[in-house]
Design an enzyme around this catalytic site. Structure first.
Site, short mmCIF file in Angstrom:
data_model
loop_
_atom_site.label_atom_id
_atom_site.label_comp_id
_atom_site.label_asym_id
_atom_site.label_seq_id
_atom_site.Cartn_x
_atom_site.Cartn_y
_atom_site.Cartn_z
N ALA A 173 0.95 -1.18 -0.12
CA ALA A 173 -0.03 -0.18 0.02
C ALA A 173 0.87 1.16 -0.01
CB ALA A 173 -1.05 0.01 1.26
N HIS A 174 0.66 1.96 -1.02
CA HIS A 174 1.67 3.16 -1.10
C HIS A 174 0.80 4.48 -1.75
CE1 HIS A 174 1.80 1.70 -5.21
NE2 HIS A 174 2.29 2.77 -5.46
N ARG A 175 -0.28 4.22 -2.68
CA ARG A 175 -0.65 5.24 -3.30
C ARG A 175 -1.23 6.34 -2.47
NH1 ARG A 175 -1.73 3.40 -8.15
NH2 ARG A 175 -2.91 5.56 -8.59
N GLN A 176 -0.85 7.59 -2.70
CA GLN A 176 -1.65 8.80 -1.81
C GLN A 176 -2.63 8.89 -1.61
OE1 GLN A 176 -0.16 11.72 -5.07
NE2 GLN A 176 1.06 13.02 -3.44
N ASP A 189 -2.52 -2.04 -3.56
CA ASP A 189 -3.28 -0.70 -4.35
C ASP A 189 -2.27 -0.64 -5.58
OD1 ASP A 189 -0.95 0.62 -3.10
OD2 ASP A 189 -2.24 2.03 -1.99
#
Length: 367
Positions: free
Chosen positions: A205-208, A282
């Site tokens: 999980a890394h999306r802004q 994500d």
């Protein structure tokens, strides 16, 4: 004069363009690699060149992070200067990053032809910067390499001539076919973290829109934890430095059985993914990789630009709702994993090379 200039700047671009770069070497095509430095941590992408057995980039612009406009503008100026010096016949960009946008814009205003690898992906969510990037690059590219017929259909529906489009499959298949066996043989990542194949969930999980929103980030972690608890599985989360900073900033405690580990290099991540019971993500690229590797996937987003993965039953969308995440994991763990890979046979790189206006040796060149 250089036949092809590759513009890249992130791990997914390095992974997915590596097969095309290797095809250039094997078929006698002269090339140069321009690294924008969009990912500027050696731990995050520098080691990929070694693992993928690629030469170091010919140029590294070292742009690093920053606001979208500032970052893209700095890349654009740097790429333009390098392309002018190299004078390539073709500039190749991949995907939907700011590096792809800057490389595409630079090439479109100069002499080289522009080729877009992984063209035609659409989430239909213009709030995502990546959606804007991929649409713009598609419409200015001379050669569009769509991974699937659905991607081609999206392009044609937007008024792009079929003469500019070639369906090649996805170079992610080329990359995984080469590296999955190597990863199994070379990495010790499972032993290093006390893991048994098939006995853990993997999470990325890394999306802004997920990690910069404290409520969404908490719900995402809670859903993953509940899924792990329900099935008696640890949830292994290789966490990006930026996401780790958000945990601290928002004072979020990571719930058991989620455990964070450091970001992984490519081979270690491929091994972690291929040996997991399922992956929660994500990331668009991870959705593809999981589908190709036969690993059930839950995508913690409201939409996906990889609908082929949901069409074949390899993926479920759960949004960031905690209970929906838990239920989607249960559904995927109980699903029949015998789906058909929609992304081709692993020969996308050679198809791409042969469609470009460069001289390609019909037999592999031994160097």
């Amino acid at each position: 004069m250089t036949d092809i200039a590759f513009v890249l700047g992130t791990r997914p671009e390095i992974i997915k363009l590596a097969p095309v770069i290797r095809a250039c070497e094997q078929h006698g095509v002269e090339y140069a690699v321009i690294h924008t430095g969009q990912h500027y941590s050696d731990n995050l992408d520098g080691v990929f060149f070694d693992q993928l057995e690629l030469a170091e980039p010919d140029v590294n612009l070292g742009v690093g992070s920053g606001p979208h406009g500032e970052q893209t503008g700095e890349m654009l100026g740097g790429i333009e200067r390098v392309v002018e010096d190299l004078d390539p016949d073709v500039v190749i960009v991949q995907g939907d990053t700011n590096s792809a946008l800057a490389g595409g814009l630079a090439a479109s205003k100069m002499d080289p032809k522009l080729a877009h690898v992984e063209a035609g992906l659409r989430s239909f969510d213009r709030s995502m910067p990546e959606e804007t990037n991929r649409v713009i690059v598609d419409h200015i590219a001379d050669y569009l390499f769509a991974p699937t017929e659905k991607s081609k259909w999206y392009l044609v529906r937007e008024g792009i001539s079929e003469l500019r489009i070639t369906v090649t499959g996805n170079t992610v298949v080329d990359a995984l076919e080469r590296n999955r066996t190597v990863a199994r043989r070379k990495t010790t990542v499972l032993d290093d973290h006390g893991l048994t194949a098939g006995q853990y969930l993997l999470m990325t999980a890394h999306r802004q829109e997920n990690v910069d929103d404290p409520d969404r980030f908490r719900a995402l972690l809670d859903g993953a934890a509940r899924a792990g608890q329900e099935h008696g599985l640890d949830v292994v989360y290789p966490i990006h430095p930026r996401a780790r900073e958000r945990l601290k900033e928002f004072e979020i405690d990571v719930p058991a059985p989620v455990r964070t580990i450091e970001p992984q290099d490519y081979l270690d991540f491929v091994r972690l993914l291929s040996a997991s019971a399922a992956v929660l993500t994500d990331s668009g690229g991870v959705q593809e990789e999981a589908c190709v590797l036969g690993v059930p996937c839950v995508t913690m987003r409201d939409n996906t630009e990889r609908p082929e993965t949901t069409d074949v039953g390899a993926n479920r969308l759960s949004s960031c709702d905690s209970d929906r995440i838990r239920r989607a994991v249960t559904e995927m763990l109980n699903a029949d994993g015998g789906w058909e890979n929609p992304y081709g046979d692993g020969d996308a790189a050679v198809q791409i090379l042969r469609a470009l206006p460069v001289s390609v040796e019909t037999e592999e060149v031994i160097r």
